[in-house]
Design a protein around this motif. Structure first.
Motif, short mmCIF file in Angstrom:
data_model
loop_
_atom_site.label_atom_id
_atom_site.label_comp_id
_atom_site.label_asym_id
_atom_site.label_seq_id
_atom_site.Cartn_x
_atom_site.Cartn_y
_atom_site.Cartn_z
N GLU A 80 0.82 -1.21 0.00
CA GLU A 80 0.00 0.00 0.00
C GLU A 80 0.85 1.26 0.00
N GLY A 81 2.13 1.10 0.36
CA GLY A 81 3.05 2.23 0.33
C GLY A 81 3.74 2.42 -1.01
N GLY A 82 3.42 1.55 -1.99
CA GLY A 82 3.97 1.74 -3.33
C GLY A 82 4.86 0.63 -3.84
N ALA A 83 5.22 -0.35 -3.00
CA ALA A 83 6.00 -1.49 -3.49
C ALA A 83 5.14 -2.24 -4.51
N ARG A 84 5.71 -2.56 -5.66
CA ARG A 84 4.89 -3.04 -6.77
C ARG A 84 5.01 -4.53 -7.04
N VAL A 85 5.61 -5.29 -6.14
CA VAL A 85 5.82 -6.71 -6.41
C VAL A 85 4.51 -7.48 -6.28
N VAL A 86 3.72 -7.21 -5.25
CA VAL A 86 2.42 -7.84 -5.05
C VAL A 86 1.38 -6.73 -4.98
N HIS A 87 0.27 -6.88 -5.72
CA HIS A 87 -0.75 -5.84 -5.72
C HIS A 87 -1.35 -5.70 -4.32
N PRO A 88 -1.63 -4.47 -3.87
CA PRO A 88 -2.16 -4.28 -2.51
C PRO A 88 -3.42 -5.09 -2.21
N THR A 89 -4.34 -5.18 -3.17
CA THR A 89 -5.56 -5.95 -2.93
C THR A 89 -5.24 -7.42 -2.69
N ALA A 90 -4.31 -7.96 -3.47
CA ALA A 90 -3.90 -9.35 -3.29
C ALA A 90 -3.19 -9.55 -1.96
#
Length: 256
Positions: free
Chosen positions: A208-218
């Protein structure tokens, strides 16, 4: 065959060429031949979704109809699923591509903005029981009215975690273009540090802070449903060893 299934989700970069699709197939085959029931979820090949968006804009004056946009967008994942299933069959495995709705993924919401409402695992379980590898189009689901709706960017991660939860919180592997979860985006920060083990709540905070490896919803769904994750690069060893383990109290995942 082991009673414990595994869900492996391949991102678009992992399927970005015929050679990478064949590598993905070998990874799946390694699990299957070791007796692990394996479900595959795929994204569109790298760049495919952007190309479809541009095509839609060019033929619609920039204002595509929502239903037709979703029909077009869903073809990216459908193509990946069919190609990977074909690659698996060339290795002597029985495999079948499935659209999201065919795999029991039910969605709610409007076109180009749906969300997973429920997953009926029965279609996937039937294929696994018959010794068939289900290869599922991520990023999409079927509504009660029979229409296909897409789940937004990153939706294939959510498809994979939702399927793993429906199968009894099965282990879910996220195969991507970085070696795991980092404290910062390694594509933008050369000193980013890979995290070997992380608690699910910490992953949600990073996502949720912007790391893009795993989508926040997932990431949030994995936390809520107790789905253990392993995140690693598409060139990692076929076992998937290494990368980042995401599990409550850093519970060790089975080495596969």
């Amino acid at each position: 065959m082991s009673a414990e299934p595994i869900v492996i989700k391949f991102g678009g970069t992992s399927l970005g060429s015929p050679a990478r699709i064949r590598r993905a197939a070998r990874r799946v085959a390694a699990h299957v031949r070791r007796g692990r029931p394996t479900v595959v979820v795929v994204s569109a090949m790298g760049g495919a979704t952007d190309r479809i968006v541009r095509l839609l804009a060019s033929v619609s004056g920039g204002r595509p109809d929502g239903r037709e946009a979703d029909r077009a967008l869903a073809t990216g994942e459908d193509l990946s699923a069919a190609l990977l299933a074909a690659a698996l069959r060339s290795l002597g495995l029985d495999a079948r591509s499935l659209r999201g709705g065919e795999a029991g993924v039910w969605a709610q919401g409007g076109f180009c903005g749906g969300h997973v409402e429920d997953v009926d695992p029965a279609p996937v379980r039937r294929l696994l029981a018959a010794g068939t590898v289900p290869v599922v189009s991520g990023f999409q689901g079927a509504r009660d009215d029979g229409e296909t709706v897409t789940l937004g960017r990153g939706g294939s991660d959510t498809s994979a975690v939702a399927l793993a939860a429906a199968l009894g919180s099965a282990e879910c592997h996220i195969v991507t273009d970085v070696p795991g979860v980092f404290d910062r985006d390694p594509r933008a920060h050369g000193d980013a540090r890979r995290i070997g083990e992380i608690d699910p709540l910490a992953l949600v905070v990073l996502a949720e802070g912007g790391a893009r490896v795993v989508h926040p919803t997932a990431a949030r769904l994995a936390l809520e449903r107790g789905v253990p994750l392993r995140v690693y690069h598409h060139r990692a060893a076929l076992s998937g060893r290494g990368g980042t383990v995401v599990a409550p109290a850093i519970r060790a995942l089975e080495a596969v």
